[in-house]
Every structure is written in C-alpha cells, then in structure tokens.
Design a protein around this motif. Structure first.
Motif, PDB file in Angstrom:
ATOM      1  N   ASN A 183       0.912  27.701  18.055  1.00 61.17           N
ATOM      2  CA  ASN A 183       2.321  27.661  18.458  1.00 61.17           C
ATOM      3  C   ASN A 183       2.650  28.775  19.443  1.00 61.17           C
ATOM      4  N   LYS A 184       2.074  29.938  19.229  1.00 60.76           N
ATOM      5  CA  LYS A 184       2.285  31.049  20.163  1.00 60.76           C
ATOM      6  C   LYS A 184       1.745  30.689  21.535  1.00 60.76           C
ATOM      7  N   TYR A 185       0.584  30.076  21.570  1.00 60.03           N
ATOM      8  CA  TYR A 185      -0.010  29.637  22.835  1.00 60.03           C
ATOM      9  C   TYR A 185       0.889  28.610  23.529  1.00 60.03           C
ATOM     10  N   TYR A 186       1.392  27.637  22.757  1.00 59.42           N
ATOM     11  CA  TYR A 186       2.275  26.620  23.321  1.00 59.42           C
ATOM     12  C   TYR A 186       3.571  27.237  23.861  1.00 59.42           C
ATOM     13  N   ARG A 187       4.101  28.221  23.144  1.00 53.75           N
ATOM     14  CA  ARG A 187       5.345  28.865  23.602  1.00 53.75           C
ATOM     15  C   ARG A 187       5.107  29.643  24.897  1.00 53.75           C
ATOM     16  N   TYR A 195       8.254  27.002  15.584  1.00 53.32           N
ATOM     17  CA  TYR A 195       8.113  28.224  14.788  1.00 53.32           C
ATOM     18  C   TYR A 195       7.898  27.881  13.322  1.00 53.32           C
ATOM     19  N   LYS A 196       7.333  28.830  12.617  1.00 53.22           N
ATOM     20  CA  LYS A 196       7.255  28.729  11.154  1.00 53.22           C
ATOM     21  C   LYS A 196       8.601  29.105  10.574  1.00 53.22           C
ATOM     22  N   LYS A 197       9.064  28.311   9.608  1.00 55.24           N
ATOM     23  CA  LYS A 197      10.370  28.568   9.004  1.00 55.24           C
ATOM     24  C   LYS A 197      10.297  29.764   8.053  1.00 55.24           C
ATOM     25  N   ASN A 227       9.144  23.811  12.327  1.00 56.52           N
ATOM     26  CA  ASN A 227      10.021  22.916  13.082  1.00 56.52           C
ATOM     27  C   ASN A 227      10.249  23.471  14.472  1.00 56.52           C
ATOM     28  N   GLY A 228      10.732  22.605  15.356  1.00 59.24           N
ATOM     29  CA  GLY A 228      10.989  23.034  16.722  1.00 59.24           C
ATOM     30  C   GLY A 228      11.248  21.858  17.635  1.00 59.24           C
ATOM     31  N   VAL A 229      11.052  22.073  18.933  1.00 64.91           N
ATOM     32  CA  VAL A 229      11.332  21.054  19.938  1.00 64.91           C
ATOM     33  C   VAL A 229      10.106  20.863  20.828  1.00 64.91           C
ATOM     34  N   TYR A 230       9.786  19.592  21.081  1.00 68.77           N
ATOM     35  CA  TYR A 230       8.676  19.260  21.975  1.00 68.77           C
ATOM     36  C   TYR A 230       9.036  18.009  22.765  1.00 68.77           C
TER      37      TYR A 230
END
Length: 221
Positions: A63-67, A75-77, A110-113
């Motif tokens: 997720n860090k790489y994708y961001r 992100y992790k909730k 959760n997040g947006v993609y």
C-alpha cells in the motif's frame, strides 16, 4: 540497557531483568473488551497476535508503494481503543496500564482505487489443508455485504503460509461459501479453484491491485 523492576502489580511481586521495551509491553497489563466479557494479557497474547503479521506487513508495504506512485490510496484501519487507567510514575511520563476495545473492528483495510471505494479483510493461516471459518467474524461479513450493496468493492486476501500462497477472493463468493457450508473450514483446494493467486515480488510486495484490475475492471481494458 537492562533495568530491574520490582513490585509491578499490587497483587504480586516480580523481579525482571529485561530490556526496557519488554518491560513496557509487560506493564500494559490488560485489554478489556466491552461489557468485560474477557480480559487479555498482552504479553501472553503476543505470539497469537503476531501470527498474521507477515501478511499484514506485506500488504502495508504494498500500500505504501501504491501511495507513493499515486496508484491508490489504501490504508490499514486503526482499532479504536478506550484508555481507562493511566499511571504517572514520574512527571511528564504516562504509562497506560489498562484499556479496552471500544467497538469490534470491521475489516482491516479500506481506501480508494480508480474512483471506487475498496474494503477488504486479510487473514493468514498455517493450516495445510483448509481455512478455519472462525477466523472470519459475523460483523466483518455484515460490513462487506454493505460495502458491496452501496457499490463498493469488497474482497478477502487469504494467505496459506504453509504453501507460501496468497489468494484474493471476491467477498460475495467467499461469504456465500461460508453461509452454505456445514463444516468448520473451507478446503485449501477450494481457494485454488475459486481464488486468484496474488503474485509476490519486490515492488509491490503483493501485486494485489493487478488482481483487482482483472476481477473488477474488466470492462475498462
């Protein structure tokens, strides 16, 4: 640096020669759940709670790489915790000694993609032949059903550590299996047939968004 600590609790006396970090983990003595249903000693639960840490770390790194690439914002909730007791052994130093979870957590991430809301749960098992159903809780199933109902994307990421394999499974598919199986576990072979194997690598560690593309954005290709 080792430090000697005595008389940690009023109920008993102990003498420990441990690193400071271990001591801090020890004195965070109890986490109480709502209605005082159960009390958990955090040190005794350390090995249990760390069972899925490898998968969690892999997803967090991905997720860090994708961001960083602005590919997705996931992100992790955080788990809401209510602090009920704090000790102040010295000025300007607070020590949390008792806390409990305010509400059950829903899902892990959760997040947006690509303009869509994404919500998913990640589980890791050491079981060789099946996935135990007790690892997925009713409130998580309810939550993912609502995510899909409102137009979001919901799924599970399941890792079989014995086989070193990680699968992404659509939430509706796995929930339907859970609700219609009489056994207490789902065979590993079912995940091989119905899940989507997630490729592992360096960057990202888990290329799970590639599976999301193939599963949920077919019409955009």
């Amino acid at each position: 640096m080792n430090v000697l600590y005595k008389k940690i609790n009023s109920d008993f006396s102990v003498s420990l020669n441990v690193p400071l970090f271990s001591y801090i983990m020890f004195v965070m003595s109890t986490i109480k759940y709502p209605n005082a249903i159960s009390t958990i000693n955090t040190t005794l639960q350390k090995s249990y709670s760390s069972r899925g840490m490898r998968l969690e770390n892999d997803i967090n790194d991905s997720n860090k790489y994708y961001r960083e690439l602005d590919k997705a914002l996931i992100y992790k909730k955080p788990t809401p915790v209510q602090v009920v007791h704090v000790d102040y052994p010295k000025r300007q130093r607070a020590k949390i000694t008792e806390a409990y979870y305010k509400t059950p957590s829903t899902t892990d991430y959760n997040g947006v993609y690509r303009g869509k809301y994404i919500d998913f749960e990640a589980k890791e098992t050491k079981n060789k032949t099946s996935f135990p159903l007790f690892m997925i809780h009713p409130h998580q199933i309810t939550h993912l059903k609502k995510v899909v109902f409102h137009g979001g994307i919901g799924f599970f990421i399941i890792r079989f550590s014995y086989h070193n394999e990680t699968y992404l499974i659509d939430s509706k598919l796995l929930i339907d299996k859970i609700e219609n199986i009489e056994k207490s576990s789902i065979p590993y072979a079912w995940f091989q047939s119905h899940g989507h194997l997630v490729k592992e690598g360096l960057n990202p560690r888990l290329a799970y968004l590639k599976v999301v593309d193939e599963l949920y954005f077919k019409e955009d290709k």
